[in-house]
Design an enzyme around this catalytic site. Structure first.
Site, PDB file in Angstrom:
ATOM      1  CD  GLU A  62      -1.698  -2.428   1.220  1.00 20.13           C
ATOM      2  OE1 GLU A  62      -2.382  -3.304   0.653  1.00 20.13           O
ATOM      3  OE2 GLU A  62      -0.679  -2.694   1.897  1.00 20.13           O
TER       4      GLU A  62
ATOM      5  CG  HIS B 183     -10.678  -8.158   5.667  1.00 23.71           C
ATOM      6  ND1 HIS B 183     -10.031  -8.943   6.591  1.00 23.71           N
ATOM      7  CD2 HIS B 183      -9.969  -8.253   4.516  1.00 23.71           C
ATOM      8  CE1 HIS B 183      -8.971  -9.504   6.022  1.00 23.71           C
ATOM      9  NE2 HIS B 183      -8.906  -9.094   4.765  1.00 23.71           N
TER      10      HIS B 183
END
Length: 325
Positions: free
Chosen positions: A60, A130
């Site tokens: 990321e 998540h």
């Protein structure tokens, strides 16, 4: 007009932007031929080639750093972070580089063409890693814009506006709603204004405000309140940074009461900023304390996901408490 779900609306917006401007590039983890974990980029590599829609390494920090470099060179990158929970390794790139890039140069150069898309929130039994709603971390950052759609029509219009905007935009997509329902969306390009809230339902007794998937929750609470004779004004904030102070303040001055609903934990959630700002603006109009209905101050649970959500019944309790004050 086409009847599509929120995920398809996102895909349509990306396709439209790539057709309109060859500088628009889509990239992230598995977004190429696979179409991303939720298939938001399905078909884009096939239509525009692997030089404009492609996979990145699983980093990321690298994705956002690369996107900043592209934006600095006048491209219009749309970077995908696979889940909002994964954005924290790129936190420095977003808040310390992208947000400050224009300011450090006195506007001689910028990365304002950067858009970062990411699915956020619960609703898919994703557990601790998540399901998070990290919007408050970024609304504390001058130089960024933070946008959250609640339906397919908004998803396409707000995403196209975000890609066209000349400021770095974090576009948070409520994954709970990706395939939950469909709506009518124009086939032609259109943009919805950033920084403008939407009054979803007018009312006279109390103002309810939320964003993303939680707008559906406060609408349900407003329906239940109506059965008790309580008229709720329902507002979708749409853009969290900058947020629409004028629309919210006008509503609260009219109703005298406010309930804020968000999925993130209560402590230092974005609802705290709304509450503080609106009591400053509307103090003499308030009939009761501003209330927040939020997620709990715990990591997002897997087994107790439904209990974690700030649902319509909890919101109705807050409405009644405010009315009875």
């Amino acid at each position: 007009m086409s009847k599509v779900n929120l995920l398809q609306a996102v895909n349509s917006a990306l396709e439209t932007a790539m057709q309109q401007d060859e500088r628009v590039l889509c990239f992230g983890e598995d977004v190429g031929a696979f179409g991303g974990v939720f298939r938001a980029t399905s078909g884009l590599q096939e239509k525009f080639g692997p030089s404009r829609c492609f996979n990145t390494p699983l980093t990321e920090q690298g994705i956002i750093g690369f996107a900043i470099g592209l934006a600095a060179q006048k491209q219009r990158p749309v970077a995908e972070i696979q889940f909002a929970d994964y954005i924290f390794p790129a936190f420095d790139q977003l808040v310390n580089e992208a947000a400050k890039y224009r300011y450090r140069s006195g506007n001689e150069f910028d990365v304002g063409s950067l858009t970062v898309r990411t699915p956020y929130g619960g609703g898919i039994n994703g557990g601790l890693y998540h399901s998070q709603s990290p919007e408050a971390y970024f609304t504390h950052t001058p130089g960024l814009k933070v946008v959250v759609p609640r339906n397919p029509y908004q998803a396409k219009g707000l995403l196209l506006a975000s890609i066209a905007d000349n400021n770095p935009v974090l576009f948070l997509e409520p994954k709970k709603l990706y395939r939950a329902s469909t709506g009518e969306v124009p086939d032609e390009p259109y943009q919805l204004p950033l920084g403008k809230a939407e009054v979803v339902r007018e009312g006279t007794d109390i103002t309810l405000v939320a964003w993303g998937a939680q707008v559906q929750v406060i609408e349900e609470a407003a329906d239940k309140a109506a059965e008790l004779g309580i008229s709720c004004e329902v507002i979708d904030l749409c853009t969290l940074l900058p947020w629409d102070r004028a629309t919210l303040a006008a509503s609260v001055k009219k109703t005298g009461r406010l309930v804020i609903n968000h999925e993130a934990p209560k402590t230092s959630g974005f609802g705290a900023e709304l509450a503080a700002s609106l009591q400053e603006a509307c103090f003499l109009h308030l009939e009761s304390p501003i209330l927040r209905v939020t997620g709990w101050d715990t990591p997002f649970p897997l087994a107790l996901e439904k209990e974690y959500f700030p649902n319509a019944l909890r919101t109705l309790d807050a409405i009644q408490s405010s009315m009875d004050y």
